[in-house]
Write a protein that holds these residues in place. Structure first.
Motif, short mmCIF file in Angstrom:
data_model
loop_
_atom_site.label_atom_id
_atom_site.label_comp_id
_atom_site.label_asym_id
_atom_site.label_seq_id
_atom_site.Cartn_x
_atom_site.Cartn_y
_atom_site.Cartn_z
N ALA A 263 -8.36 -21.21 10.91
CA ALA A 263 -9.35 -20.91 9.87
C ALA A 263 -10.35 -22.06 9.80
N PHE A 264 -11.61 -21.70 9.82
CA PHE A 264 -12.69 -22.70 9.80
C PHE A 264 -13.52 -22.50 8.54
N LEU A 265 -13.62 -23.55 7.75
CA LEU A 265 -14.34 -23.49 6.49
C LEU A 265 -15.83 -23.71 6.72
N ALA A 266 -16.65 -22.81 6.18
CA ALA A 266 -18.10 -22.93 6.28
C ALA A 266 -18.68 -23.36 4.93
N LYS A 267 -19.89 -23.88 4.97
CA LYS A 267 -20.53 -24.37 3.75
C LYS A 267 -20.99 -23.23 2.85
#
Length: 305
Positions: A263-267
């Protein structure tokens, strides 16, 4: 009522803290759950007998016999209320299997909620969660939804304040999955390198003390998963995937649950879309998906009388 259709969300774990193997063969574990906007759909219809049809993402990997969690859930609730299930289940999968996103547990939660309504059983959410806990550790969370703190085997969940902030996620799905059992077996093999019971106790208290309702960009250092190292030992593509996320500019990169999805957190939403396009160029991913959280737990889509 003749049938009911429900949505079953996926989850990511914002933090996973694991301790050594205990004498009862379980691990001390502390998890922070967040329900996200990636959904399976379950339709339950009256019929003679109990059957299930599964279609969609990786449906061929899911058993349709008594090992199926949806069927187990229906039978467990039926035993609790004194009803013999006479139902057909139509499950459309979107959540990948053995991916650390909780799809099987969420589907079981949907079966509990749906059968309870269909039968007019009026079993409370607390009792549904207790029944779900006997089926799988994650099942109770999907009845609750949003965000919660879990403390391991059959321990009650603690609801967390989610705040008004939206978490934007890009999910990198790998071709291979991992079973929770094999990940914990590898964790035990690496236990000498993974930290002591005392260290776990410190990490657990730190996790409990975090205010999860602040802006996600201020919580990136809190996104930690103790199961990442053993999962990478079993599937090296996870490490490749996590590095790809960091290179693409994700605010944070972590493995969800026991893997294998990263899982990659975006702004924000725009950054998430850009990040998805970037990660789709990486050959390590079978699929790249957008999701956001927190969202509600299992919810009703349609009822037919």
């Amino acid at each position: 009522m003749q049938s009911i259709t429900l949505q079953a969300p996926a989850k990511v774990n914002l933090q996973v803290r694991a301790g050594p193997l205990r004498d009862d063969r379980y691990h001390d574990i502390t998890l922070v759950y967040q329900a996200i906007s990636l959904y399976d759909t379950l339709t339950i219809t009256y019929q003679k007998g109990v059957t299930i049809n599964i279609s969609g993402t990786q449906s061929e990997r899911i058993p349709t016999d008594d090992a199926n969690l949806v069927l187990k859930a229906a039978k467990a609730l039926g035993a609790h209320v004194g009803i013999e299930p006479q139902l057909h289940f139509d499950l459309v999968k979107v959540i990948p299997t053995q991916a650390g996103l909780g799809g099987g547990s969420s589907d079981a939660a949907a079966a509990l909620v749906g059968c309870n309504i269909l039968w007019g059983s009026n079993v409370s959410d607390d009792d549904l969660m207790a029944i779900g806990a006997r089926l799988g550790e994650d099942v109770p969370f999907f009845i609750m939804g949003m965000m919660a703190l879990g403390s391991g085997h059959r321990q009650p969940l603690v609801s967390l304040q989610a705040g008004a902030h939206k978490w934007n996620w890009v999910l990198g799905v790998l071709s291979a999955g991992l079973s929770t059992k094999e990940v914990f077996e590898k964790y035990d093999q690496l236990s000498g390198q993974m930290g002591s019971a005392e260290e776990y106790a410190i990490n657990r208290q730190r996790c409990i003390g975090i205010s999860w309702d602040i802006h996600p960009q201020d919580l990136t250092s809190a996104l930690v998963n103790d199961l990442e190292a053993p999962s990478v030992e079993l599937l090296s593509e996870i490490d490749v995937a996590l590095r790809a996320g960091k290179k693409a500019g994700a605010s944070a990169s972590l493995m969800s649950g026991s893997g294998s999805t990263c899982a990659f957190l975006a702004k924000d939403e725009a950054h998430a879309k850009d990040l998805k396009l970037e990660l789709q160029q990486a050959t390590v991913f079978k699929d790249v998906l957008l999701a956001s959280g927190p969202v509600e737990g299992v919810r009703i889509l349609h009822e037919q009388k």
